[in-house]
Scaffold this motif. Structure first.
Motif, PDB file in Angstrom:
ATOM      1  N   TYR A 181      45.318  12.275  57.336  1.00 43.45           N
ATOM      2  CA  TYR A 181      44.299  11.361  57.453  1.00 43.45           C
ATOM      3  C   TYR A 181      43.213  11.886  58.489  1.00 43.45           C
ATOM      4  O   TYR A 181      43.750  12.415  59.349  1.00 43.45           O
ATOM      5  CB  TYR A 181      44.567   9.898  57.468  1.00 43.45           C
ATOM      6  N   ASN A 182      42.065  11.533  58.319  1.00 42.63           N
ATOM      7  CA  ASN A 182      41.009  12.006  59.237  1.00 42.63           C
ATOM      8  C   ASN A 182      39.829  10.574  59.835  1.00 42.63           C
ATOM      9  O   ASN A 182      39.113  11.009  60.568  1.00 42.63           O
ATOM     10  CB  ASN A 182      40.257  13.006  58.955  1.00 42.63           C
ATOM     11  N   PRO A 187      45.692   4.597  57.452  1.00 39.56           N
ATOM     12  CA  PRO A 187      45.517   4.009  55.982  1.00 39.56           C
ATOM     13  C   PRO A 187      46.742   3.601  55.693  1.00 39.56           C
ATOM     14  O   PRO A 187      47.912   3.785  56.592  1.00 39.56           O
ATOM     15  CB  PRO A 187      45.587   5.657  55.461  1.00 39.56           C
ATOM     16  N   VAL A 188      46.889   3.006  54.536  1.00 47.00           N
ATOM     17  CA  VAL A 188      48.120   2.211  54.142  1.00 47.00           C
ATOM     18  C   VAL A 188      49.076   3.025  53.484  1.00 47.00           C
ATOM     19  O   VAL A 188      48.716   3.543  52.251  1.00 47.00           O
ATOM     20  CB  VAL A 188      48.093   0.878  53.443  1.00 47.00           C
ATOM     21  N   PHE A 197      44.488  14.315  61.229  1.00 44.19           N
ATOM     22  CA  PHE A 197      43.806  15.496  61.181  1.00 44.19           C
ATOM     23  C   PHE A 197      42.599  15.485  61.670  1.00 44.19           C
ATOM     24  O   PHE A 197      41.695  14.963  61.103  1.00 44.19           O
ATOM     25  CB  PHE A 197      43.845  16.226  59.679  1.00 44.19           C
ATOM     26  N   ARG A 198      42.385  15.924  62.895  1.00 45.09           N
ATOM     27  CA  ARG A 198      40.955  15.793  63.430  1.00 45.09           C
ATOM     28  C   ARG A 198      40.185  16.689  63.101  1.00 45.09           C
ATOM     29  O   ARG A 198      40.423  17.952  63.422  1.00 45.09           O
ATOM     30  CB  ARG A 198      41.253  16.059  64.907  1.00 45.09           C
ATOM     31  N   THR A 199      38.897  16.483  62.689  1.00 52.12           N
ATOM     32  CA  THR A 199      37.809  17.634  62.208  1.00 52.12           C
ATOM     33  C   THR A 199      36.537  16.686  62.141  1.00 52.12           C
ATOM     34  O   THR A 199      36.632  15.550  61.850  1.00 52.12           O
ATOM     35  CB  THR A 199      38.187  18.248  60.773  1.00 52.12           C
ATOM     36  N   TRP A 205      37.300  17.029  53.588  1.00 54.65           N
ATOM     37  CA  TRP A 205      38.212  17.524  54.772  1.00 54.65           C
ATOM     38  C   TRP A 205      39.543  18.141  54.415  1.00 54.65           C
ATOM     39  O   TRP A 205      39.930  18.931  55.092  1.00 54.65           O
ATOM     40  CB  TRP A 205      38.095  16.504  55.882  1.00 54.65           C
ATOM     41  N   HIS A 206      40.050  17.537  53.390  1.00 52.24           N
ATOM     42  CA  HIS A 206      41.538  18.098  53.113  1.00 52.24           C
ATOM     43  C   HIS A 206      41.548  19.450  52.843  1.00 52.24           C
ATOM     44  O   HIS A 206      42.672  19.979  52.836  1.00 52.24           O
ATOM     45  CB  HIS A 206      42.022  17.018  51.995  1.00 52.24           C
TER      46      HIS A 206
END
Length: 219
Positions: A181-182, A187-188, A197-199, A205-206
């Motif tokens: 996740y970013n 998230p659940v 995932f830092r971006t 983004w995935h």
């Protein structure tokens, strides 16, 4: 160690349309009652019934069975990893192997990369036209093609709107599930390990995450 990758589907597609028994092209959408009539076309939900009485999902399954037996593909459908035009799909298959990549489709569910899919227009994105939007409460008899003993870990590359479907369709597997996740907020994803995932990329983004996974060989 072996690994499996699941990537969410994409809007940009290039492939054939499934045809009905009467030869009409079938445009699969989330809400066919909202579709504008088009000569030579039938708009349908994947779980609607065709004129032959079969559910369209069963029609597609039978089509795949015939293709495996004799290679016959009259409607020019494409394996899931080739249907979507973004190169992340083919890159994942090249890196991890076709047998280790799955697509999470808003229209069809969780399918193997090699599974033939028709062109369709169904998404969880609220930015799409209403005819294409799958709502959380809508009923779908989603494909669930991942085996319980799948090689792990299972990496999920996709947005928050696709996450509940991923969790539900992989709840039976024994392997560890890793969700990237970013966002700033967790998230659940019950039973999954969360990895941020830092971006600076916000839209799709995935795909960047997919290429990073390939480059780092986190398998």
């Amino acid at each position: 160690m072996a690994a499996t990758v699941v990537i969410q589907c994409a809007a940009s597609k290039e492939g054939g349309y499934l045809r009905g028994p009467d030869g009409v092209q079938v445009g699969f959408v989330a809400q066919p009652e909202r579709a504008m009539p088009k000569p030579g076309w039938l708009f349908a939900h994947p779980d609607d019934h065709s004129s032959s009485g079969e559910c369209w999902r069963d029609v597609l399954s039978a089509y795949n069975d015939r293709w495996l037996q004799n290679g016959h593909d009259p409607d020019h459908l494409r394996p899931a990893w080739q249907l979507y035009t973004n190169r992340a799909f083919s890159s994942l298959v090249q890196a991890f192997g076709q047998e280790n990549v799955y697509v999470l489709s808003a229209g069809w569910g969780l399918v193997r990369a090699a599974y033939l899919l028709p062109n369709y227009d169904i998404t969880f994105s609220s930015q799409a036209d209403a005819v294409s939007v799958r709502r959380p409460a809508d009923a779908y008899d989603d494909f669930e093609q991942m085996a319980v003993d799948i090689a792990g870990p299972v990496h999920f590359l996709g947005g928050r709107s696709y996450l509940p479907l991923f969790c539900r369709l992989t709840d039976h597997v024994n392997a560890e599930r890793i969700v990237y996740y970013n966002s700033m907020h967790l998230p659940v994803a019950p039973g999954c390990r969360l990895v941020r995932f830092r971006t600076t990329t916000r839209t799709n983004w995935h795909y960047e995450c997919a290429h990073r996974l390939i480059a780092d060989r986190v398998v």
